[in-house]
Design an enzyme around this catalytic site. Structure first.
Site, PDB file in Angstrom:
ATOM      1  N   ASP A 163      39.822  -1.555 -13.663  1.00  0.00           N
ATOM      2  CA  ASP A 163      40.406  -2.210 -14.830  1.00  0.00           C
ATOM      3  C   ASP A 163      40.385  -3.722 -14.613  1.00  0.00           C
ATOM      4  O   ASP A 163      40.229  -4.198 -13.479  1.00  0.00           O
ATOM      5  CB  ASP A 163      41.847  -1.701 -15.003  1.00  0.00           C
ATOM      6  N   GLY A 205      55.039  -2.881 -36.841  1.00  0.00           N
ATOM      7  CA  GLY A 205      56.426  -2.771 -37.258  1.00  0.00           C
ATOM      8  C   GLY A 205      56.613  -3.313 -38.675  1.00  0.00           C
ATOM      9  O   GLY A 205      55.649  -3.771 -39.315  1.00  0.00           O
ATOM     10  N   ASP A 252      45.895   3.242 -18.410  1.00  0.00           N
ATOM     11  CA  ASP A 252      44.982   3.691 -17.345  1.00  0.00           C
ATOM     12  C   ASP A 252      45.343   5.071 -16.817  1.00  0.00           C
ATOM     13  O   ASP A 252      44.578   5.660 -16.045  1.00  0.00           O
ATOM     14  CB  ASP A 252      44.993   2.691 -16.176  1.00  0.00           C
TER      15      ASP A 252
END
Length: 798
Positions: A504, A571, A690
């Site tokens: 990553d 939101g 991940d």
């Protein structure tokens, strides 16, 4: 006259002051011998915390001389708080098991306990003498399971570093007594044997010969009845459970030799083997003594981590209490030079902390308000108040010890095969020994017995059973010194076979210290307003990107916030739908942004309102990781949810082979599953997004600064953030495999060579004893090479 109540049950004391027990440093009066017996058992079991935490007196005790009564104390909820972990309706405890000497003992306990109702798992580590037990408390009680272990002939109790060390010293002291008696007897019997063998006194009269044999019998009898007792006890356990352990042939050899010699002494017909009995027992005990010391060295390191937690803690009020009684919510004050007594968060003060015992890094780390600190780490130079967030049994150190035990219990395939071979090899030894006696009885009856003894002794597969567990225990401890926590046992095999590294970007190749570089607005909202709205939305996430907005004022009134893992957040605010995240998530028309370098976009009802450019420094250790994996012929892929431009910039800087960007957690897993079957992958990540790919890789590593979800999905946890530790871990795993192969080659090679020689009568009993004990000590000593302090430095230079 004031009435005195029983300290244990609370009833009036009508017997004067006849019954006393020292509890918590004071003499306590008991009302009857039953309460005295139970209280004594509680104290002797190291469970005095029961009296500290109990909310009511105990029920009236009765004097029942039953071992189950003392074990039932472990069912008390207050006592279990200290050592039992609860997870999903299943309880877990780590036990100290006394009396385990080989793989057969572990197999016996696992087999018998595994049959019990409610037991979901029992694993025994022969190196550390510890067992991990998981059970359903609604189906059975801990006391019942402990009583089953006791019925097998082993002693078991919840693991405590101090009590296990005390037990170890007691056991070693007993071995020294037995060893001393066997050594003294061996010297005396050997002198008499030499006189008889070489007829030092000329033509020896039969009366002298009988006298020497009688004296030898007197010296050999204590050796057989006292010094050799551990071998009989283990053999009896095995036979009761209808299995064959390594002490079965040893016990048979000793008893056969003794009673044959006793018969020859009484009747005056035949040979005596008293010198072989004494020497056999002496060398066996010496080998086992050295083996136990070596195994103790390997096992002590993880247990010693628990000793780093101080016994006392100082509350904010100044009151001192036992550290093990700290609970979530307590506030403790830690002065410079003191270890932290519990995991917690700093409420007040600034300091530096020595975390070398966790991460392997020697340089202290600075810690400020709201930073996390861990039990056992050292407060260097500041007064701090800490809010306790975990009890001792849930602390990071306790978790590390637990996971190290689990990693040591998880055996590679070669170790499982070795254990099976060792068990069946004992049966083969007994059959071969019987056939050897039968053959030589027909050809050389005078020598048949001692040849059979030599076969029984020389081929005992102790070294074979020790070959793998001692190496794994030593290596797991050394991994801990590197700052790498192993969660699963297949790491040793998988890490040396990987040919594709998948890593990553954010928080892994980069530091994760993301900061806001540039903000652009595209509507009537001011920069302050868009930052406030963005900060309010990001406050619902724990990704490193969210921290970049942490110092901005948060807009009030945002509701119905939802975190879409790997994409962004959305939101409601002032009747409109707001989204922040990747362009494809935040915008209805992501093609509208062109070749912008801004990674994060804010939208209102799908229309772009603002964009943010973030920067994240690359870790210093990232370049070395990529370069050395390339040198080993391993291809490197960056797998990230970030946009192509920022991902490619990092990849170009580090020389990474492939870049896969703008992928969701599901997309990461799909990429992993699309890899060719001949690729062995290692994934390194840190975030919630991940977790799926970490769980799906052949081998996975979570960063120590990553999320709990990522750590729970990984096979290894890098407690610090130095990626170069993984290179050393790979070399250490390869060295561990080399040690295991050497141990197995020695153990198997020794048995294959000595067996035919013993069968042919070329190996005397005392040579067989020395060879068997020596092979076990060689295997354990070879494994201890993994435990040396300079092994890491040598691997770095390799």
């Amino acid at each position: 006259m004031t009435r005195e109540d029983c300290y244990h049950c609370g009833e009036p004391v009508l017997t004067g002051d006849s019954f006393h027990v020292e509890i918590l440093g004071e003499e306590r009066t008991m009302c009857c011998p039953g309460c005295e017996a139970v209280a004594t058992t509680i104290v002797a079991s190291g469970l005095t915390s029961y009296y500290e935490y109990r909310t009511a007196p105990a029920e009236k005790a009765s004097l029942i001389p039953d071992e189950l009564q003392s074990l039932s104390l472990y069912d008390n909820d207050d006592i279990q708080q200290e050592f039992v972990r609860h997870e999903g309706g299943i309880d877990e405890v780590v036990l100290s098991v006394d009396g385990v000497s080989c793989a057969a003992c572990a197999w016996l306990i696992e087999k018998q306990l595994g049959k019990e109702a409610g037991v979901s798992r029992i694993q025994v580590n022969t190196t550390t003498n510890r067992a991990t037990l998981r059970w359903d408390p609604s189906a059975t009680k801990l006391s019942i399971l402990l009583s089953r272990i006791h019925a097998l002939g082993y002693k078991a109790a919840p693991f405590e570093a101090d009590s296990q060390e005390h037990q170890y010293h007691q056991t070693m002291k007993q071995y020294l007594y037995k060893l001393g008696i066997a050594g003294l007897a061996t010297m005396q019997v050997m002198m008499l044997a030499v006189a008889m063998y070489f007829e030092v006194f000329g033509d020896m009269d039969e009366s002298f010969r009988d006298y020497f044999r009688l004296v030898s019998l007197i010296f050999a009898t204590p050796v057989l009845l006292y010094s050799a007792m551990p071998f009989y006890i283990n053999a009896w356990r095995n036979l009761k459970a209808r299995t064959l352990g390594m002490d079965v042939p040893v016990s048979i050899a000793l008893l056969f030799a003794y009673f044959a010699s006793l018969y020859a002494t009484v009747t005056g017909v035949g040979e005596v083997f008293f010198e072989s009995i004494a020497m056999f027992t002496f060398f066996l005990l010496l080998g086992r003594f050295l083996e136990m010391r070596a195994r103790r060295t390997a096992a002590a390191a993880s247990a010693n981590l628990l000793k780093l937690i101080p016994r006392l803690a100082t509350l904010q009020s100044g009151e001192q209490i036992p550290a093990k009684s700290l609970t979530v919510g307590h506030i403790v004050r830690v002065l410079p030079g003191e270890p932290f007594p519990a995991d917690g968060v700093i409420l007040e003060g600034i300091t530096t902390v020595d975390e070398s015992m966790l991460t392997g890094e020697s340089m202290p780390e600075s810690r400020n308000v709201d930073d996390v600190v861990y039990a056992g780490t050292i407060n260097i130079d500041g007064n701090v108040d800490v809010h306790v967030t975990a009890e001792k049994k849930d602390s990071l150190i306790a978790h590390i010890v637990q996971l190290q035990d689990a990693a040591q219990l998880a055996k590679p395939r070669v170790a499982e095969i070795a254990d099976i071979v060792a068990r069946y090899f004992v049966s083969a030894i007994l059959i071969i020994s019987a056939l050897t006696w039968w053959y030589w009885q027909s050809h050389r009856p005078d020598d048949a017995f001692w040849i059979m003894l030599s076969v029984l002794v020389a081929t005992c597969p102790c070294a074979l059973s020790l070959a793998t567990p001692t190496a794994l225990t030593c290596s797991t401890t050394t991994f801990g010194r590197l700052g790498i926590l192993l969660r699963r046992g297949h790491v040793f095999e998988a890490i040396t076979k990987i040919n594709r590294l998948i890593i990553d970007k954010t928080g892994t190749l980069t530091e994760g210290n993301i900061s806001l570089k540039e903000t652009s607005t595209y509507a009537s909202y001011s920069e302050k307003d868009v930052l406030s709205i963005a900060a309010a939305l990001e406050s619902y996430a724990n990704h490193p990107i969210a921290e970049a907005f942490g110092e901005c004022d948060k807009m009030q009134g945002i509701t119905n916030v939802e975190n879409v893992i790997g994409e962004g957040l959305k939101g409601q605010y002032q009747g409109a739908a707001w989204r922040i995240g990747k362009p494809a998530f935040a915008l209805d028309d992501p093609s509208d942004i062109g070749e912008s370098l801004h990674q994060i976009w804010l939208s209102r009802n799908g229309e772009k309102i603002a964009s943010f450019r973030l920067i994240d420094p690359i870790r210093e250790s990232s370049q070395a990781l990529v370069d050395q994996f390339h040198q080993a012929g391993i291809k490197v892929t960056m797998l990230t949810g970030d946009n192509f431009h920022s991902a490619q910039a990092v990849a170009n800087h580090l020389g990474i082979d492939d870049v896969v960007s703008d992928v969701s957690p599901k997309g990461k897993l799909e990429y992993l599953q699309s890899r060719p079957s001949d690729e062995v992958t290692m994934m390194i990540g840190d975030g919630v997004n991940d977790a799926p790919v970490l769980a799906g890789a052949h081998l996975s590593v979570a960063m120590g600064s990553g999320t709990d979800v990522a750590k729970a999905s990984a096979d290894m946890v890098l407690l610090g953030d130095d990626l170069s530790k993984l290179l050393e871990a790979r070399k250490l795993a390869a060295f561990t495999q080399k040690i295991i192969r050497q141990n197995l080659a020695w153990a198997l090679g020794y048995n294959l060579i000595i067996l035919p020689l013993a069968v042919m009568g070329f190996v005397a009993p005392y040579i067989a004893v020395a060879g068997m004990s020596g092979s076990s000590v060689i295997v354990v000593t070879n494994s201890l090479r993994l435990f040396k302090k300079d092994v890491i430095e040598k691997l770095r230079d390799a």
